[in-house]
Design an enzyme around this catalytic site. Structure first.
Site, PDB file in Angstrom:
ATOM      1  CG  ASP A   1      -2.028  -1.055   1.086  1.00 29.35           C
ATOM      2  OD1 ASP A   1      -2.341  -1.457  -0.052  1.00 29.35           O
ATOM      3  OD2 ASP A   1      -2.568  -1.468   2.130  1.00 29.35           O
TER       4      ASP A   1
ATOM      5  CG  HIS B   1       6.376   6.603  -4.019  1.00 30.38           C
ATOM      6  ND1 HIS B   1       6.957   7.788  -3.593  1.00 30.38           N
ATOM      7  CD2 HIS B   1       7.117   6.184  -5.088  1.00 30.38           C
ATOM      8  CE1 HIS B   1       7.998   8.063  -4.361  1.00 30.38           C
ATOM      9  NE2 HIS B   1       8.113   7.107  -5.279  1.00 30.38           N
TER      10      HIS B   1
ATOM     11  CG  ASN C   1      -4.438   6.810   2.619  1.00 31.64           C
ATOM     12  OD1 ASN C   1      -5.223   6.532   1.720  1.00 31.64           O
ATOM     13  ND2 ASN C   1      -3.592   5.931   3.115  1.00 31.64           N
TER      14      ASN C   1
ATOM     15  CE1 TYR D   1      -3.620   7.717  13.876  1.00 32.45           C
ATOM     16  CE2 TYR D   1      -2.733   9.552  12.612  1.00 32.45           C
ATOM     17  CZ  TYR D   1      -2.963   8.941  13.822  1.00 32.45           C
ATOM     18  OH  TYR D   1      -2.538   9.539  14.975  1.00 32.45           O
ATOM     19  CG  ASN D   2     -11.026   8.088   9.673  1.00 33.30           C
ATOM     20  OD1 ASN D   2     -11.316   9.066  10.345  1.00 33.30           O
ATOM     21  ND2 ASN D   2     -11.937   7.254   9.206  1.00 33.30           N
TER      22      ASN D   2
ATOM     23  CB  SER E   1      -5.992   3.220  13.715  1.00 25.21           C
ATOM     24  OG  SER E   1      -5.627   2.197  12.816  1.00 25.21           O
TER      25      SER E   1
END
Length: 257
Positions: free
Chosen positions: A46, A51, A116, A159-160, A162
Site C-alpha cells: 500500500d 507513492h 489518504n 489511520y482514521n 484506527s
C-alpha cells in the site's frame, strides 16, 4: 465494453519479492516508459501504491496495482496470467487528493498533497490545543487532544479507522474529521464534512505545545496554521478487479473482525 490498452509500464518497490515480480512480468508483457505507457502497473504494498499515485496525479495516468507487500488493501491479487484482459475489464476509481498548506513558527510556508489523510499530532508530552474552523466559521474554539486528522473516503480505512473514525464509501462526497485521543470537549468524537469545504486549524500555545502536520508521508514540523481543502486540479486514477473492487473492500472492512 472492455477497454484496450496497448502499453504497460512496470514499476516495483525495492522489496525483493516486488522486484522479482517486475522481472517476470516484463519477460511476458514487455515494458514501456512510464511517461508513455497507457497503464502503470505498480508492484509492492500500500505504501508503494500511495507513492505511485502521488507521482501520477498530475499526469492522469491509470494505475493498476498488484500486491507484493503485506496488507495490500489498495492492491489487486498478483498473477502473471491474462494481465491485459484483467486491466481491460478493471473498474476505474478517480478521486481528488487533499491539499495541505502550512505555516510554521518561522513563518515558512509549505504545500503537500494527501490521498489518504492530513493529520496533526503533538510533538511533545503535552497535549495539543487546536482551534478548528470550517469555511471560515469557528466550530471548536479549543480542542485538547493528541492529534486531529482529516481523511478522504480512500483513507478512511487507514489511520482514521484506527482513531475510531467512520469508514466512508468510496463514492461518498464526504471527509472524516477525526480527533486522536481527545480530552476536551469530552463528548466530541469528530464530524463528517462535505468534501468541498475548507478546514483551517490554528495551533494554540504553539511555542509551549508544538504540533507537526503530515500529508500522507510528508511531514512539516512546528506548524502554527494548517489549511486543508480538496484539490480539484489533480486526479488520482486507480484500477481494481471487478471481483475485488475498491468499493467492495471498503464495505467488507466494516464487517471485519
Amino acid at each position: 465494453m472492455a477497454r484496450k490498452f496497448n502499453s504497460l509500464a512496470f514499476i516495483a518497490s525495492p522489496a525483493e519479492e516486488a522486484q522479482k515480480a517486475a522481472e517476470d512480468l516484463r519477460a511476458v508483457y514487455g515494458d514501456h516508459d512510464p511517461d508513455k505507457a497507457d497503464v502503470i502497473v505498480a508492484l509492492g504494498g500500500d505504501g508503494f501504491m500511495l507513492h505511485t499515485l502521488h507521482r501520477t496525479m498530475n499526469t492522469g495516468k491509470l494505475v493498476y496495482g498488484m500486491n507484493r507487500g503485506s496488507v495490500g488493501f489498495l492492491m489487486n491479487r498478483y498473477s502473471t496470467e491474462n494481465l491485459h484482459q484483467r486491466i481491460a475489464n478493471a473498474d476505474e476509481n478517480a478521486f481528488h487528493p487533499l491539499e495541505m498548506r502550512t505555516t510554521d513558527v518561522n513563518g515558512d510556508k509549505f504545500t503537500a498533497l494527501a490521498i489518504n489523510e492530513v493529520y496533526l499530532f503533538r510533538q511533545s508530552y503535552q497535549a495539543a490545543k487546536l482551534k478548528v474552523m470550517v469555511d471560515g466559521k469557528t466550530r471548536l474554539d479549543e480542542l485538547t487532544c493528541d492529534g486531529l486528522l482529516l481523511a478522504t473516503p480512500a483513507g478512511s480505512t487507514a489511520y482514521n479507522l484506527s482513531a475510531h473514525g467512520p469508514i466512508l464509501p468510496l463514492e461518498a462526497p464526504l471527509l472524516a474529521l477525526t480527533p486522536v485521543s481527545p480530552f476536551r470537549p469530552r463528548r466530541w468524537r469528530g464530524a463528517l464534512l462535505p468534501n468541498h469545504v475548507t478546514v483551517d486549524i490554528e495551533i494554540l500555545e504553539a511555542d509551549k505545545r508544538p504540533v507537526n502536520a503530515v500529508a500522507d508521508h510528508q511531514e512539516v514540523k512546528s506548524v502554527v496554521h494548517v489549511r486543508i481543502a480538496e484539490s480539484e486540479k489533480l486526479t488520482a486514477r486507480i484500477l481494481s478487479d471487478p471481483d475485488h473492487s475498491w468499493s467492495d473492500r471498503i464495505l467488507a472492512e466494516q464487517f471485519s473482525n
